[in-house]
Design a protein around this motif. Structure first.
Motif: not given
Lengths: 425, 425, 425
Positions: A298, A318-321, A353-354
């Protein structure tokens, strides 16, 4: 920009024709958004590759106090803003500010004041939790070196809340403004007032006369929690002050020698992108009861940056960007790849993302990993045999108090004002 | 409202007499607060039980851009607002906006723009930490489908910061407003400006002409952290654009078929009220050293929603919802009752603010529980024998990227404008 | 101040000459910042030692709604503001407010309304996460005891957002202002509007007539998350209301008997400075895998305040308070010293920002410690033999819901208005 945070303060006159040239001396793509320009800045300055330069020619028709900042496109815009690539442009009006008309003289003290925030990790940056705040690039800069004025002096402050996240109420203890001008527009006059309210990129010109009493007038954001982190300064009323004086908004510039002195006194290392001192980026410990540890990606950093886990623990990145449109510095697309301590090497595909990547650590050892598209993003995993007692924390030790903003010194701004004069270079 | 977030955009003329009828098709009590109405909305629309309807007849005498939202009374007001029951009402002034007078024509591009926040749990909702932000109901909606204008077009934006929590500075990269009008009032004209500042329910009309340069103008909240979560759009200057055009503020409406397609691509499930995907609502693990685990009841949800504990651990649920006055949807009164995996059933009395219920889990197993007054509130407890190694995380697996807002499609709004025309239904 | 939060509301007329005398009846240094005064308040009122008093004589030339607050210098300024030492000063203008001119009568209902925040620990205070919010000192004060007005009554509200951290949009459900006046200045008139936006120390006068419909009009900050924590009130339109009426902004004052009754019903103890009830200041448990626990010293409190660790664990206290300039109550300099349960006594030197002290706990036991320069700052460490099972949580049990703000009743404010009348004492 030009090696300082904030970058150079640029002062223009209403009606000037000006050319901005950005020279990208860094290793990643940069760009610029110039709020004083009523034109397509993203087309002309939007994406400047490493080693390249671009220019924009425009006329400044609207007086006021404006922000400029790096804008390479997409997710990289908020990232480069958050991490320090910004500055102030003032377009001085043809029409005189009201107090100048009343007093019939120019200000004795002119202050260009950027208020801004520093973040130690991407999660805090996205969630508006600054570690520090500052006026003109340095915590307590004008407490250490107060701005001085004589009793009765006419003071004008060009105030820009750079943010990039928090709304602020600018106030000076002991002062009621004569006039405040919304965004520095001489036609938008607010009479009196103890404060002005500004969100990120909002600005004001405030004007007042220094009261007859010698002593210190504290300048601050009256949102006192964030203020307590550094955005405090002193305007000292002193009969012996040398005015007229101008205080520019550029961040402090250090010689190599000064930097070396600073580094020798460092007590804390801060980087949004890799583990700093453990008191800034505390190691997160997970006991053997933990089935799965989630590490967020993030704000172009990992959170937590350093973890200690038991053998057999699953780690899920987990990619939160979220902002994966437009390709500015590859947008918010990330991966994780081990590069050191590779008892068990691991590497993920690119994650949008996600999307996530899970790896189970079965072998004791210290692992370091990075993001391939953004190689300045780094994290660590320490795997312990927790049958017995965990022996020790990580060996990293904080070294004074130095903020490392990696994007920092990587591009140069050249401003040319035609028909008039050259203001900044 | 009417199945979208935000609900239908309602456009009226100053002086209209209008009738609002709310039909509650849901299972819980709803209501409405209509900021354009200078009258007792709570008396006439305050508490509409499931299956019932209520009406309010009023005259709109004050021009401007207003919010309307669900308001069933008490604690349910902030809850229903936080979770998506809102929309925009514009009362167009009899007096022309200044730029319309100067240009002597109506706008070529009219945009009704709601900025709003999405929350994944009640604690974040109360603490102003949105997971996502959006313009008109969908992340990056106008990045995917930009709004188009021709060079020189006259653009008017009706901007409403719905919030419900964060203050925002609305800015368009490359644009300086010709005029901004505070809350859309034509008598409150701000000349120029790079931005406008708006707290929740604050609004502005901003007007400008599109510069001659073709390309993309980015619309955003300049508080860049939250913006990076989705509230970004593009106004594209394109010679081939078809104007005049109007962009309404309603959230996107999906057909059942479109919904099915969306669901088949889901990578993440988000619900403020029950455990979503583990990357959104991470499982909290507590080792055997933990004497007592506190689960907060806050913002009509549990926090953490899912916990893993050792046999013998005490769990204490504390009601952190404060607003227990007025009975809107039973106010902030909650309980906890197990409903599945009942090796050891448990059930608390009703809990007011600061009241708590403690239960010691002595038997291994997976427990599910809910709040009886608000049966959509759910949580889980997994009890492990931690003498040995914790074997696994919870089996729940995320499935795209779908936001489930349970309150969503549950009431219908009928607006009738007398003496003139029907605007929305 | 004078035993209430907020302190006494002070009402002056433009042009008054006024003398403020602060009598420090407390045990630590206090002071005052008076935003209505255009003069050196810090020189005359800046640092008043325990048992001493100081005065300031000044003329109030600028009409408006102002904040005053404790200001002993340096880091103690934000601390004393955060923890409740503030109040409102209104300088009534010579010029009539516009609605008074139009209606040709004074207001029927005058309300002095302070909106403010309560914090349960220093970290939340610095990070703007209030546990509660209030109007005039008490959660839901005007829900429990609504302010009453007759249909058609002319209402004026002097609204001050004390903060000290959050920006707010003040709104009344069912009301559109006739006029709002920025910072209470009659020359800065905003016509209409559903809300006004105010950062900390910002203020407005809003004026309107009560609609003809009897019933309740909800007053609130439309940032609904924080509002839900207490800053909600009712203005009830009721034919039988007794007006004219004035509602002052002082916090509630309790007799010793009332305090005793309150204390007998306490369900929660809150103190920013020492461990309160465990649901407010939850005990943090660390398993034996934890190499090192970091306790932050921030906002004049420890975070977490209470920890449970395994024998052999290292605890590192890091001073996160930054503002170490000026000596207000010793600035942000802290230490840690054990004072009870001293199987292993420990004591650190004085710590400046980023400096830390590490101690390894090798002996089971319950330890209490404090900060020598700020002896109200307290924390606990429980060391367990975690070879076996942790036996129990800490024995502290919450007791109705009482906020203990230690700085509270420690100084007295005397205001003398010359040539006119005495307003507050």
């Amino acid at each position: 920009m030009n090696g300082t945070i904030p970058g150079p303060t640029i002062v223009l006159d209403e009606g000037d024709i000006v050319e901005f040239t950005i020279v990208n001396k860094g290793t990643v793509t940069h760009g610029a958004s110039i709020h004083a320009a009523y034109t397509q800045t993203s087309k002309y300055l939007g994406k400047i590759e490493a080693g390249k330069s671009k220019s924009l020619l425009f006329k400044v028709s609207y007086p006021g106090v404006y922000m400029y900042h790096c804008a390479p496109g997409g997710h990289a815009i908020p990232m480069h803003v958050i991490y320090g690539q910004y500055g102030m442009i003032v377009v001085k009006p043809k029409k005189k500010y009201k107090l100048e008309t009343i007093l019939n003289k120019p200000p004795d003290v002119e202050i260009f004041l950027n208020q801004h925030e520093f973040y130690s990790n991407g999660k805090d940056a996205i969630e508006s939790k600054p570690l520090y705040t500052a006026f003109n690039g340095k915590l307590f800069r004008y407490v250490e070196n107060p701005i001085k004025a004589k009793p009765g002096d006419y003071v004008r402050i060009y105030y820009l809340n750079v943010g990039p996240n928090q709304t602020a109420t600018f106030h000076i203890v002991g002062i009621i403004w004569d006039f405040a001008y919304w965004q520095g527009n001489p036609d938008m006059v607010y009479p009196g007032g103890q404060s002005v309210l500004a969100g990120p990129t909002d600005s004001w010109v405030v004007e007042f006369r220094v009261p007859p009493d010698e002593g210190a007038y504290l300048m601050l954001n009256h949102a006192v929690g964030p203020t307590d982190r550094g955005a405090i300064g002193l305007l000292v009323c002193d009969d012996s002050a040398q005015t007229p004086v101008t205080v520019i908004g550029d961040g402090p510039k250090y010689s190599q020698e000064e930097l070396n002195t600073l580094k020798s006194k460092v007590t804390r290392v801060i980087s949004p992108f890799e583990p700093g001192s453990p008191d800034v980026d505390p190691v997160a410990y997970y006991g053997p009861e933990t089935g799965e540890v989630t590490v967020k990606i993030i704000g172009n950093s990992f959170y937590p940056k350093s973890i200690v886990i038991a053998e057999g623990t699953k780690v899920k990145w987990v990619n939160e960007d979220v902002f994966s449109y437009m390709e500015g510095e590859f947008a918010g697309i990330h991966n994780v790849t081990s590069y050191e301590g590779i008892a068990e090497p691991f590497s993920s595909p690119l994650l949008a993302h996600t999307e996530s990547f899970t790896f189970t650590f079965n072998k004791e050892g210290d692992y370091k990993y990075m993001c391939t598209p953004h190689p300045y993003m780094k994290g660590t995993v320490s795997v312990k045999d927790m049958g017995g007692r965990s022996t020790a924390g990580p060996s990293k030790i904080g070294l004074g108090f130095l903020i490392t903003l990696l994007f920092l010194v990587t591009f140069q701004l050249v401003v040319t004002v035609y028909n008039r004069r050259k203001k900044a270079e």
